[in-house]
Design a protein around this motif. Structure first.
Motif, mmCIF file in Angstrom:
data_model
loop_
_atom_site.group_PDB
_atom_site.id
_atom_site.type_symbol
_atom_site.label_atom_id
_atom_site.label_comp_id
_atom_site.label_asym_id
_atom_site.label_seq_id
_atom_site.Cartn_x
_atom_site.Cartn_y
_atom_site.Cartn_z
ATOM 1 N N ALA A 9 0.833 -1.211 0.000
ATOM 2 C CA ALA A 9 0.000 0.000 0.000
ATOM 3 C C ALA A 9 0.862 1.253 0.000
ATOM 4 O O ALA A 9 0.527 2.251 -0.653
ATOM 5 N N TYR A 10 1.988 1.204 0.710
ATOM 6 C CA TYR A 10 2.902 2.348 0.764
ATOM 7 C C TYR A 10 3.463 2.658 -0.626
ATOM 8 O O TYR A 10 3.479 3.817 -1.059
ATOM 9 N N LEU A 11 3.893 1.636 -1.355
ATOM 10 C CA LEU A 11 4.453 1.846 -2.691
ATOM 11 C C LEU A 11 3.396 2.349 -3.665
ATOM 12 O O LEU A 11 3.671 3.213 -4.505
ATOM 13 N N LYS A 12 2.183 1.832 -3.555
ATOM 14 C CA LYS A 12 1.106 2.323 -4.421
ATOM 15 C C LYS A 12 0.805 3.797 -4.144
ATOM 16 O O LYS A 12 0.544 4.566 -5.069
ATOM 17 N N THR A 13 0.850 4.166 -2.859
ATOM 18 C CA THR A 13 0.621 5.571 -2.502
ATOM 19 C C THR A 13 1.714 6.461 -3.076
ATOM 20 O O THR A 13 1.446 7.572 -3.551
ATOM 21 N N LEU A 14 2.954 5.974 -3.059
ATOM 22 C CA LEU A 14 4.060 6.751 -3.629
ATOM 23 C C LEU A 14 3.867 6.970 -5.128
ATOM 24 O O LEU A 14 4.096 8.073 -5.641
ATOM 25 N N PHE A 15 3.456 5.925 -5.844
ATOM 26 C CA PHE A 15 3.182 6.086 -7.274
ATOM 27 C C PHE A 15 2.052 7.088 -7.491
ATOM 28 O O PHE A 15 2.109 7.930 -8.392
ATOM 29 N N PHE A 16 1.018 6.990 -6.663
ATOM 30 C CA PHE A 16 -0.114 7.908 -6.778
ATOM 31 C C PHE A 16 0.339 9.358 -6.598
ATOM 32 O O PHE A 16 0.008 10.236 -7.404
ATOM 33 N N LEU A 17 1.128 9.614 -5.557
ATOM 34 C CA LEU A 17 1.583 10.979 -5.278
ATOM 35 C C LEU A 17 2.580 11.475 -6.328
ATOM 36 O O LEU A 17 2.551 12.650 -6.720
ATOM 37 N N ALA A 188 3.133 19.152 -3.979
ATOM 38 C CA ALA A 188 3.021 17.713 -4.221
ATOM 39 C C ALA A 188 4.339 17.001 -3.923
ATOM 40 O O ALA A 188 4.364 15.942 -3.269
ATOM 41 N N PHE A 189 5.461 17.571 -4.354
ATOM 42 C CA PHE A 189 6.742 16.907 -4.136
ATOM 43 C C PHE A 189 7.229 17.075 -2.697
ATOM 44 O O PHE A 189 8.010 16.249 -2.214
ATOM 45 N N THR A 190 6.759 18.103 -2.006
ATOM 46 C CA THR A 190 7.061 18.210 -0.578
ATOM 47 C C THR A 190 6.395 17.074 0.193
ATOM 48 O O THR A 190 7.012 16.433 1.054
ATOM 49 N N VAL A 191 5.133 16.800 -0.127
ATOM 50 C CA VAL A 191 4.412 15.698 0.526
ATOM 51 C C VAL A 191 5.076 14.365 0.204
ATOM 52 O O VAL A 191 5.267 13.509 1.076
ATOM 53 N N LEU A 192 5.452 14.185 -1.073
ATOM 54 C CA LEU A 192 6.106 12.938 -1.476
ATOM 55 C C LEU A 192 7.440 12.765 -0.754
ATOM 56 O O LEU A 192 7.759 11.678 -0.253
ATOM 57 N N GLY A 193 8.228 13.837 -0.674
ATOM 58 C CA GLY A 193 9.498 13.759 0.035
ATOM 59 C C GLY A 193 9.325 13.463 1.513
ATOM 60 O O GLY A 193 10.101 12.706 2.098
ATOM 61 N N ASP A 194 8.276 14.027 2.101
ATOM 62 C CA ASP A 194 8.011 13.776 3.517
ATOM 63 C C ASP A 194 7.655 12.309 3.757
ATOM 64 O O ASP A 194 8.044 11.728 4.766
ATOM 65 N N MET A 195 6.940 11.708 2.821
ATOM 66 C CA MET A 195 6.596 10.284 2.967
ATOM 67 C C MET A 195 7.843 9.419 2.944
ATOM 68 O O MET A 195 7.954 8.440 3.694
ATOM 69 N N PHE A 196 8.793 9.762 2.089
ATOM 70 C CA PHE A 196 10.046 9.006 2.056
ATOM 71 C C PHE A 196 10.871 9.270 3.310
ATOM 72 O O PHE A 196 11.470 8.363 3.881
#
Length: 259
Positions: A9-17, A188-196
């Protein structure tokens, strides 16, 4: 199995974001350039805009190679993706500023140089993100013998693209403010970076997963044809990395932490 589902689910969310960021940005960048890089008479500087679209894809040829080497050498794919996402966010926000009123009196050439230089950095950070996320996903799928499901993960990217292009189009229609394109890209990329940056596996789940993989390694070593295949690869490919087993070894597995 619960940890596998969570990682999936985490990887799918990353692709989505990631594709939300793509959908917000790439289809609409041309609109921003057309409204910002203009001559004194108000006409778009088509030649300069065309130069941007010609040069920027070439950045991928330069950026992907050193990023891939660093990720493989230092096993730091996750940390590099985090850095790249925040880099995209910073430079996107800076580019958006040139569309504000304070830069209205800048010449077309001045705006072009400002945007062009920042885009070099933005794309240098952006282009390696996709192949590195693909690599992380394929490692996960290979480890759990689920490589045929790769298309299902990329499908979430399609959902993200579709949602973001619709929303971005609506925002531009309502606000009529071109810099929003780059500001939303930055968000969008701030949120993605925060997830990583803040993604961690609970200690109990890490130990449970470590035990599962150790058992897979033992089963693999107890199967003669699989073991011979691995030994043949090690003999044929002396270069570090190419001859190694995808599962790793008990020693490398012991060195994995929650970071």
């Amino acid at each position: 199995m619960d940890s596998i589902r969570k990682q999936s689910a985490y990887l799918k969310t990353l692709f989505f974001l990631l594709f939300i960021g793509l959908g917000i940005s790439s289809p609409f960048f041309g609109i921003f350039y057309k409204h910002v890089i203009v001559h004194a008479d108000g006409t778009p500087a088509i030649g300069l805009i065309g130069l941007i679209f010609f040069v920027m894809p070439l950045v991928s040829l330069i950026a992907n190679i050193p990023a891939g080497i660093l990720a493989d050498k230092f096993h730091s794919g996750k940390h590099l993706i985090t850095l790249f996402c925040f880099g995209v966010a910073i430079f996107a926000a800076l580019i958006g500023l040139v569309g504000e009123d304070f830069a209205h009196d800048w010449t077309a050439n001045g705006k072009f140089i400002y945007i062009f230089v920042l885009l070099l950095f933005l794309n240098g950070f952006f282009y390696p993100i996709m192949p590195m996320l693909d690599a992380e996903t394929l490692l996960f799928l290979n480890k759990h013998f689920r490589r045929e499901f790769y298309g299902a993960y990329r499908l979430w990217g399609t959902y993200g693209w579709s949602v973001s292009t619709i929303l971005m189009g609506g925002l531009l229609f309502y606000f009529r403010h071109a810099p929003l394109i780059f500001y939303c890209t930055a968000l969008a990329f701030t949120v993605l970076g925060d997830m990583f940056a803040n993604a961690q596996v609970p200690a109990a789940e890490l130990e449970r997963e470590r035990g599962v993989i150790l058992e897979e390694i033992r089963m693999y070593e107890d199967t003669p044809d699989d073991l011979v295949f691995d030994l043949l690869n090690q003999a044929a490919w002396n270069e570090p990395g190419l001859g190694r087993s995808i599962l790793g070894t008990a020693k490398t597995l012991a060195g994995i932490d929650r970071g």
